[in-house]
Design an enzyme around this catalytic site. Structure first.
Site, PDB file in Angstrom:
ATOM      1  N   CYS A  92       0.696  -1.219  -0.033  1.00 14.16           N
ATOM      2  CA  CYS A  92      -0.029   0.148   0.046  1.00 14.16           C
ATOM      3  C   CYS A  92       0.759   1.434  -0.051  1.00 14.16           C
ATOM      4  O   CYS A  92       1.545   1.614  -1.005  1.00 14.16           O
ATOM      5  CB  CYS A  92      -1.094  -0.058   1.143  1.00 14.16           C
ATOM      6  SG  CYS A  92      -2.513   1.023   1.098  1.00 14.16           S
ATOM      7  N   HIS A 193      -3.516  -5.563   2.787  1.00 10.31           N
ATOM      8  CA  HIS A 193      -2.994  -5.844   4.049  1.00 10.31           C
ATOM      9  C   HIS A 193      -3.671  -6.960   4.513  1.00 10.31           C
ATOM     10  O   HIS A 193      -4.444  -7.827   3.735  1.00 10.31           O
ATOM     11  CB  HIS A 193      -3.504  -4.964   5.127  1.00 10.31           C
ATOM     12  CG  HIS A 193      -3.089  -3.418   4.726  1.00 10.31           C
ATOM     13  ND1 HIS A 193      -1.932  -3.012   4.724  1.00 10.31           N
ATOM     14  CD2 HIS A 193      -3.942  -2.367   3.941  1.00 10.31           C
ATOM     15  CE1 HIS A 193      -1.761  -1.706   4.278  1.00 10.31           C
ATOM     16  NE2 HIS A 193      -3.008  -1.227   3.938  1.00 10.31           N
TER      17      HIS A 193
HETATM   18  N1  GLN Z   1      -1.927   6.978   2.388  1.00 16.58           N
HETATM   19  C1  GLN Z   1      -2.046   6.184   1.484  1.00 16.58           C
HETATM   20  C2  GLN Z   1      -3.431   6.262   0.622  1.00 16.58           C
HETATM   21  O1  GLN Z   1      -4.428   6.598   1.308  1.00 16.58           O
HETATM   22  C3  GLN Z   1      -1.889   4.830   1.563  1.00 16.58           C
HETATM   23  C4  GLN Z   1      -2.475   4.101   2.829  1.00 16.58           C
HETATM   24  C5  GLN Z   1      -2.375   2.693   3.298  1.00 16.58           C
HETATM   25  O2  GLN Z   1      -1.154   2.382   3.283  1.00 16.58           O
HETATM   26  N2  GLN Z   1      -3.278   1.942   3.936  1.00 16.58           N
HETATM   27  O3  GLN Z   1      -3.548   5.720  -0.449  1.00 16.58           O
END
Ligand code: GLN
Length: 241
Positions: A92, A193
């Protein structure tokens, strides 16, 4: 034999969904095969070890990912590690920061990433939240399903040097071309995740085999197989949840 070094990078910045579990899974799958392995946890301000076999970056909020990218650029060791052929697995926000550019905040400020994989990330019109189910074609050409959950606002486009990791059946992933994640050499990124390697042991073993440069014997685990079957059925029945 020197233990296989797994480097968990900036878990206090990039660890909002327990992505550190990926490090534990990798280590355990090595130990179960009598291969010694250590996890080195690196926090901002610590030097990133140059001699890791696998580097892990997890998910994080926008501000945290900017701090992380700045820290990694200032440290610099991650670049040499990837050049040497170490595996870099990024989830992510991790995927976003190893790419060329990404945007953060309400004003969509464009931040330069590490440029280790040819992707660019921009804020999408919706937030991708929920379960995700993808089809990953393994190096031997067979397919394995990947499950996880995603929560991101950034949508990712692949450049010509990167190829997608998997095809999305349910969920959003990169939100481009129906695919999730990216692969370029030994740099692998994905949105789910879970921790994703706990839910998807074949992906964990793929990373280990890439890092060790050899095949590993399978670790049969009927209980885990059953949990996976149940999860896949659940996602197919209830969608993103
Ligand atoms: N901040 C990033 C987004 O919103 C990654 C979010 C995350 O790692 N879950 O795209």
């Amino acid at each position: 034999m020197t233990p296989v070094k797994i480097v968990l990078v900036y878990q206090s910045l990039l660890g909002i969904y327990g992505d550190r579990g990926n490090a534990m899974v990798l280590r355990q799958r090595l130990l179960r095969r009598d291969i010694d392995a250590t996890v080195e946890i690196i926090e901002p301000g610590d030097a990133v070890p140059a001699d890791g076999a696998i580097y892990l970056l997890g998910g994080g909020e926008d501000a945290a990912q900017v701090s992380a990218v700045n820290g990694l650029k200032a440290d610099g060791n991650i670049f040499g590690a990837v050049e040497r052929g170490a595996v870099l697995f990024a989830v992510c926000a991790g995927l976003q920061i190893v790419g060329n550019t990404f945007t953060v905040g309400d004003h969509d400020e464009v931040i330069e990433g590490l440029g280790l994989i040819d992707v660019d990330t921009r804020r999408g019109d919706v937030r991708a939240v929920g379960e995700i189910l993808t089809h990953w074609t393994k190096p031997d050409g067979t397919e394995s399903l990947i499950t996880g959950f995603e929560n991101h606002g950034g949508f990712t486009t692949l450049g010509p040097l990167a190829r997608p990791l998997a095809r999305v059946e349910i969920g959003i992933g990169n939100a481009n071309d129906g695919v999730d994640g990216a692969v370029q050499g030994t740099v692998i990124g994905t949105y789910p995740h879970g921790p994703v390697l706990a839910r998807n042991p074949e992906l964990a073993d793929y990373l280990l085999e890439l890092a060790l440069g050899r095949e590993l014997e399978p670790l049969p685990d009927p209980e885990l197989d059953e949990l996976r079957r149940q999860r896949i059925t659940h996602i197919r029945k209830h969608g993103r949840g």
